[in-house]
Structure formats: structure tokens, C-alpha cells
Design a protein around this motif. Structure first.
Motif, PDB file in Angstrom:
ATOM      1  N   GLU A  82       0.753  -1.298  -0.043  1.00  0.00           N
ATOM      2  CA  GLU A  82       0.010  -0.126   0.069  1.00  0.00           C
ATOM      3  C   GLU A  82       0.940   1.398  -0.002  1.00  0.00           C
ATOM      4  O   GLU A  82       1.833   1.397   0.805  1.00  0.00           O
ATOM      5  CB  GLU A  82      -0.971   0.172   1.338  1.00  0.00           C
ATOM      6  CG  GLU A  82      -1.877  -1.007   1.222  1.00  0.00           C
ATOM      7  CD  GLU A  82      -1.447  -2.555   2.007  1.00  0.00           C
ATOM      8  OE1 GLU A  82      -2.165  -3.364   2.184  1.00  0.00           O
ATOM      9  OE2 GLU A  82      -0.243  -2.452   2.054  1.00  0.00           O
ATOM     10  N   GLN A  83       0.417   2.320  -0.701  1.00  0.00           N
ATOM     11  CA  GLN A  83       1.223   3.420  -0.917  1.00  0.00           C
ATOM     12  C   GLN A  83       1.326   4.299   0.470  1.00  0.00           C
ATOM     13  O   GLN A  83       2.428   4.781   0.825  1.00  0.00           O
ATOM     14  CB  GLN A  83       0.559   4.470  -1.735  1.00  0.00           C
ATOM     15  CG  GLN A  83       1.412   5.644  -2.196  1.00  0.00           C
ATOM     16  CD  GLN A  83       2.892   5.334  -2.633  1.00  0.00           C
ATOM     17  OE1 GLN A  83       2.985   4.400  -3.720  1.00  0.00           O
ATOM     18  NE2 GLN A  83       3.732   6.002  -2.432  1.00  0.00           N
ATOM     19  N   SER A  84       0.562   4.184   1.269  1.00  0.00           N
ATOM     20  CA  SER A  84       0.254   4.739   2.388  1.00  0.00           C
ATOM     21  C   SER A  84       1.457   4.056   3.387  1.00  0.00           C
ATOM     22  O   SER A  84       2.056   4.788   4.138  1.00  0.00           O
ATOM     23  CB  SER A  84      -0.937   4.461   3.216  1.00  0.00           C
ATOM     24  OG  SER A  84      -1.386   3.310   3.623  1.00  0.00           O
ATOM     25  N   LYS A  85       1.807   2.856   3.376  1.00  0.00           N
ATOM     26  CA  LYS A  85       2.601   2.089   4.231  1.00  0.00           C
ATOM     27  C   LYS A  85       4.101   2.638   3.492  1.00  0.00           C
ATOM     28  O   LYS A  85       4.889   2.674   4.292  1.00  0.00           O
ATOM     29  CB  LYS A  85       2.743   0.621   4.000  1.00  0.00           C
ATOM     30  CG  LYS A  85       1.550   0.244   4.827  1.00  0.00           C
ATOM     31  CD  LYS A  85       1.452  -1.277   5.118  1.00  0.00           C
ATOM     32  CE  LYS A  85       0.283  -1.855   5.976  1.00  0.00           C
ATOM     33  NZ  LYS A  85       0.479  -3.266   6.215  1.00  0.00           N
ATOM     34  N   ASP A  87       4.733   5.300   2.131  1.00  0.00           N
ATOM     35  CA  ASP A  87       5.044   6.865   2.547  1.00  0.00           C
ATOM     36  C   ASP A  87       5.414   6.846   4.071  1.00  0.00           C
ATOM     37  O   ASP A  87       6.374   7.670   4.453  1.00  0.00           O
ATOM     38  CB  ASP A  87       3.767   7.490   2.274  1.00  0.00           C
ATOM     39  CG  ASP A  87       3.412   7.889   0.854  1.00  0.00           C
ATOM     40  OD1 ASP A  87       4.353   7.827   0.059  1.00  0.00           O
ATOM     41  OD2 ASP A  87       2.102   8.157   0.519  1.00  0.00           O
ATOM     42  N   TYR A  88       4.866   5.966   4.850  1.00  0.00           N
ATOM     43  CA  TYR A  88       5.252   6.116   6.400  1.00  0.00           C
ATOM     44  C   TYR A  88       6.593   5.564   6.404  1.00  0.00           C
ATOM     45  O   TYR A  88       7.267   6.184   7.243  1.00  0.00           O
ATOM     46  CB  TYR A  88       4.239   5.112   6.885  1.00  0.00           C
ATOM     47  CG  TYR A  88       4.748   5.067   8.312  1.00  0.00           C
ATOM     48  CD1 TYR A  88       3.907   5.753   9.416  1.00  0.00           C
ATOM     49  CD2 TYR A  88       5.278   4.119   8.874  1.00  0.00           C
ATOM     50  CE1 TYR A  88       4.091   5.430  10.796  1.00  0.00           C
ATOM     51  CE2 TYR A  88       5.798   3.799   9.995  1.00  0.00           C
ATOM     52  CZ  TYR A  88       5.022   4.579  11.244  1.00  0.00           C
ATOM     53  OH  TYR A  88       5.368   4.384  12.410  1.00  0.00           O
TER      54      TYR A  88
END
Length: 227
Positions: A82-85, A87-88
Motif C-alpha cells: 500500500e502506498q500509505s505504508k 509513505d510512512y
């Protein structure tokens, strides 16, 4: 005897309807645990992603537990991250310390299939074929701090700190990672179109581990690493 009943697991509305909620209810409802029993069960029986989420929710995920969970993963499922992961994880990398704060690094996040296959060819191993992402950690020796007394170059030290931020953040997000340094550096530089002042220092395969087992760490005893 003190009893340890982590009822917080099913009190959180975030878990409502999720597999994690069902699992938490099944594991802990109608059963009391000693803290030791709970610790052993969490570390030896649960899958790593679920374990990490549970530990975070009950406030038990301290740094030592995170370090224990991080290990070199050499078997991945073909599942995108996932892109959110991503990014984190990259924000954790960005905040890493470096000598004199020179930050002599850049990172190539490789997920596009053709480029990813090309980078994988610099380390031709069977296990890396299913990895959905490789982050190439690069260092600039001209931009790093050099100690004045002996001109020691701290590029590798700085990049190593940032990469371990990466691996620990990945673990905290339920992802596996692995340090790879035995790769074809000139070929990797060519594939990424890097100038001569940028050295690819490490490849970090990143993804969901095929196995959820956490291997026992074999490390020297404390007395052997202290003067």
C-alpha cells in the motif's frame, strides 16, 4: 497471581467487523492469561502482522519488541505494498540522523515491473523474484562528512542508519525486508542512470513475508560485545 486480560483488543471500534477482532475475541474471550502465558502465545503462535497490530493496540510494542520482530525475510508473496505504508516508511527514513546532518543519501523506490526486474538481475537469486518492491539506498561520498583527523568517510555509516530506520519501520507496518549488499553495483548504477558520485550501497527488498514465523536470533552474549 496477577491475571492478564487484554480486553482492550475488542473494545476498539477500529476492529469492528475485522478478522483481527474475530481472532482477538476467539483468543482472549472467556480465558484469563498470566502475562507470561500471553507473551509466549503472542510471540510463538500469532502471525507477525496481526501480532504487531495487537501489540500496538494494547500499548505493548516497545522498541525491544520491534527489534525482536525484525528479521531478514527471503520469501515473499506477490502482493503490492500500500502506498500509505511506503509513505510512512520513507518518512521514517527521511528523519534518520547523519554525521553533521549532511544526509548524503538518496533512495530509489522501484516497483515498476520492467525496472524492478532489471534491478533484481543485479542479484540473481530465486527468492527475490516475487518481491514487489526494492528500495535502492545510495550514498554520495562527496556530500558526506569526513573526519578531519584521518579523513574517514561516513557515507556508509549514515546510509546504514537510514536503512535500519527503513527495516524497522517496515516491520512495524507488518512488512518484511532484507539487507542485500552482494549485488552488481556498476550494473545497478547503470540501470538507475546514476552519476559516478552516487554509489548504490544496499538493495532492500520489501514486501509481505510468505512465512509468518519469526526465527530465533543468534547473537553473541552481552559480555562478548562489551570491553
Amino acid at each position: 497471581m496477577n491475571r492478564y486480560v487484554p480486553s482492550t483488543l475488542w473494545d476498539w471500534s477500529f476492529w469492528s467487523g475485522s478478522d483481527g477482532c474475530v481472532t482477538a475475541r476467539r483468543l482472549f474471550a472467556d480465558k484469563e492469561w498470566t502475562k507470561r502465558e500471553a507473551d509466549v502465545f503472542l510471540w510463538e503462535e500469532l502471525s507477525v502482522p496481526l501480532l504487531i497490530v495487537i501489540l500496538k493496540i494494547v500499548g505493548k510494542m516497545n522498541f525491544l519488541e520491534l527489534v525482536k520482530a525484525r528479521h531478514s525475510v527471503r520469501s515473499y508473496v506477490e502482493r503490492p505494498i500500500e502506498q500509505s505504508k511506503l509513505d510512512y516508511i520513507l518518512e521514517c527514513v527521511r528523519l534518520a540522523p547523519s554525521a553533521v546532518n549532511f544526509q548524503p543519501w538518496k533512495f530509489a523506490v522501484v516497483t515498476e515491473k520492467n525496472l524492478l526486474d532489471a534491478v533484481k538481475s543485479t542479484y540473481p537469486r530465486e527468492w527475490i523474484k516475487t518481491v514487489p518492491c526494492i528500495i535502492v539506498a545510495c550514498g554520495n561520498h562527496d556530500a558526506a562528512w569526513h573526519r578531519k583527523l584521518d579523513d574517514k568517510d561516513h557515507t556508509d555509516v549514515d546510509v546504514a542508519i537510514a536503512v535500519e530506520h527503513l527495516c524497522l519501520a517496515a516491520t512495524e507496518q507488518g512488512l518484511g525486508s532484507c539487507w542485500v549488499c552482494n549485488f552488481d553495483v556498476p550494473r545497478c548504477r547503470e540501470i538507475l542512470g546514476l552519476s559516478e558520485n552516487w554509489e548504490p550501497i544496499a538493495l532492500i527488498p520489501l514486501g509481505y513475508a510468505d512465512s509468518q514465523n519469526i526465527p530465533e536470533k543468534t547473537r553473541k552474549p552481552l559480555q562478548d560485545i562489551l570491553f
